[in-house]
Design a protein around this motif. Structure first.
Motif, PDB file in Angstrom:
ATOM      1  N   UNK A  19       0.791  -1.223  -0.065  1.00  0.00           N
ATOM      2  CA  UNK A  19       0.049  -0.002  -0.028  1.00  0.00           C
ATOM      3  C   UNK A  19       0.830   1.341   0.136  1.00  0.00           C
ATOM      4  N   UNK A  20       1.990   1.116   0.536  1.00  0.00           N
ATOM      5  CA  UNK A  20       2.971   2.334   0.588  1.00  0.00           C
ATOM      6  C   UNK A  20       3.298   2.826  -0.891  1.00  0.00           C
ATOM      7  N   UNK A  21       3.216   1.978  -1.949  1.00  0.00           N
ATOM      8  CA  UNK A  21       3.627   2.473  -3.259  1.00  0.00           C
ATOM      9  C   UNK A  21       2.412   3.419  -3.799  1.00  0.00           C
ATOM     10  N   UNK A  22       1.138   3.226  -3.285  1.00  0.00           N
ATOM     11  CA  UNK A  22       0.167   4.098  -3.679  1.00  0.00           C
ATOM     12  C   UNK A  22       0.306   5.512  -2.958  1.00  0.00           C
ATOM     13  N   UNK A  39      -2.974  -5.587  -3.696  1.00  0.00           N
ATOM     14  CA  UNK A  39      -2.511  -4.459  -2.815  1.00  0.00           C
ATOM     15  C   UNK A  39      -2.320  -5.192  -1.588  1.00  0.00           C
ATOM     16  N   UNK A  40      -1.099  -5.066  -0.710  1.00  0.00           N
ATOM     17  CA  UNK A  40      -0.919  -5.601   0.521  1.00  0.00           C
ATOM     18  C   UNK A  40      -1.219  -4.488   1.305  1.00  0.00           C
ATOM     19  N   UNK A  41      -2.088  -4.576   2.184  1.00  0.00           N
ATOM     20  CA  UNK A  41      -2.649  -3.334   3.007  1.00  0.00           C
ATOM     21  C   UNK A  41      -1.844  -3.120   4.161  1.00  0.00           C
ATOM     22  N   UNK A  42      -1.655  -1.808   4.735  1.00  0.00           N
ATOM     23  CA  UNK A  42      -1.023  -1.651   5.907  1.00  0.00           C
ATOM     24  C   UNK A  42      -1.339  -2.493   6.986  1.00  0.00           C
ATOM     25  N   UNK A  59       2.399 -13.938   0.713  1.00  0.00           N
ATOM     26  CA  UNK A  59       2.049 -12.539   0.232  1.00  0.00           C
ATOM     27  C   UNK A  59       0.962 -12.447  -0.607  1.00  0.00           C
ATOM     28  N   UNK A  60       0.488 -13.247  -1.453  1.00  0.00           N
ATOM     29  CA  UNK A  60      -0.819 -13.206  -2.404  1.00  0.00           C
ATOM     30  C   UNK A  60      -1.791 -13.456  -1.464  1.00  0.00           C
ATOM     31  N   UNK A 107     -10.719  -5.825  -4.517  1.00  0.00           N
ATOM     32  CA  UNK A 107     -10.738  -5.020  -3.570  1.00  0.00           C
ATOM     33  C   UNK A 107      -9.635  -4.140  -3.588  1.00  0.00           C
ATOM     34  N   UNK A 108      -8.503  -4.633  -4.393  1.00  0.00           N
ATOM     35  CA  UNK A 108      -7.279  -3.859  -4.454  1.00  0.00           C
ATOM     36  C   UNK A 108      -7.853  -2.748  -5.533  1.00  0.00           C
TER      37      UNK A 108
END
Length: 283
Positions: free
Chosen positions: A162-165, A195-198, A249-250, A258-259
């Motif tokens: 999520x940091x990438x966003x 997206x891997x959320x915080x 991770x997936x 949702x991403x």
């Protein structure tokens, strides 16, 4: 600007070979620099710089040259090699394998994966490390993206922190266009973005970004980013461990649907067009 006509060694590099052949074939066609430039909608000066290997040709330039000189795709075929040669020397082996891969998986913790970057986003990123070679580096990066436009492209699975966003690269407008571009892939069956959320907290990708490449006949490859250059290995134990880590991770990441919703929300909340002081809302 006058150009000193110098003899090129066509074996010195793909760029020198391109310039050598461009001059030879232009001379054979009986065209001056300005005459060829006029036909392909550029200046004779630019043609001269490319012939002297002082400028890197684009794919569009090459396609126009082929049409003008009747060279049957020669320059269009050669430009891919020229652009690949503009990548950092340590990255070229990875780019060559990426182009041959039949399946690409990537986890990115800081920036959007190169194959999914917009031109302006890439330009800002590359200007940090290559301020004198930005045009060449951007052209090379866009050339890498051509694999996604093949008739049968390699499936690409992307997990983004999520940091990438939230990590702003360039202006808010550049970020908005980049996130819109990611949403554009929601309808592409060959590209999946999660997206891997915080809220996940600690996870297997906290050591940094990495890519996994699979091939029909060659061993899988693992590639990890570094501060100044990356590293690549086909060690079976490393591949096994990283493949399991990627699967985890997936599993932790949001679904593609949702991403996309989260990407759209960040795009509007963080990079949306805010009303200026001279605007008013009419009920």
């Amino acid at each position: 600007m006058a150009h000193v006509r110098r003899d090129l060694d066509p074996s010195a590099s793909p760029l020198d070979y391109y310039g050598y052949e461009l001059r030879r074939r232009r001379d054979s066609a009986g065209l001056t620099l300005n005459e060829l430039g006029a036909i392909i909608f550029c200046t004779g000066s630019l043609v001269g710089q490319i012939e002297c290997a002082q400028k890197v040709p684009t794919r569009e330039f090459s396609e126009r040259v082929d049409a003008a000189l009747g060279t049957e795709g020669f320059f269009s075929g050669l430009v891919g090699l020229v652009l690949q040669s503009q990548l950092p020397s340590w990255f070229q082996p990875y780019a060559a394998m990426e182009a041959k891969a039949t399946y690409i998986s990537t986890y990115q913790c800081q920036v959007v994966y190169g194959l999914l970057q917009t031109e302006e986003y890439a330009r800002v990123l590359l200007s940090v490390g290559h301020p004198d070679e930005v045009d060449e580096q951007v052209a090379a990066r866009l050339e890498r993206q051509r694999i996604l436009r093949r008739e049968v492209p390699p499936p690409l699975w992307v997990v983004l922190s999520e940091a990438v966003l939230h990590q702003q690269v360039g202006s808010s407008e550049i970020m908005r266009e980049q996130l819109e571009y990611l949403l554009h892939f929601a309808k592409n069956p060959w590209v999946q973005i999660q997206v891997l959320p915080f809220s996940v907290g600690q996870h297997p990708g906290m050591m940094g970004s990495f890519n996994l490449l699979r091939f029909d006949r060659d061993p899988d490859l693992f590639y990890a980013d570094g501060y100044d250059q990356g590293s690549m290995t086909a060690n079976p134990q490393v591949i096994r461990e990283r493949s399991v880590g990627y699967a985890r991770l997936q599993a932790c990441a949001l679904s593609p649907e949702d991403s996309a919703e989260l990407i759209g929300r960040v795009m509007e909340d963080r990079y949306g067009h805010q009303p200026g002081p001279d605007r008013s809302t009419v009920a």
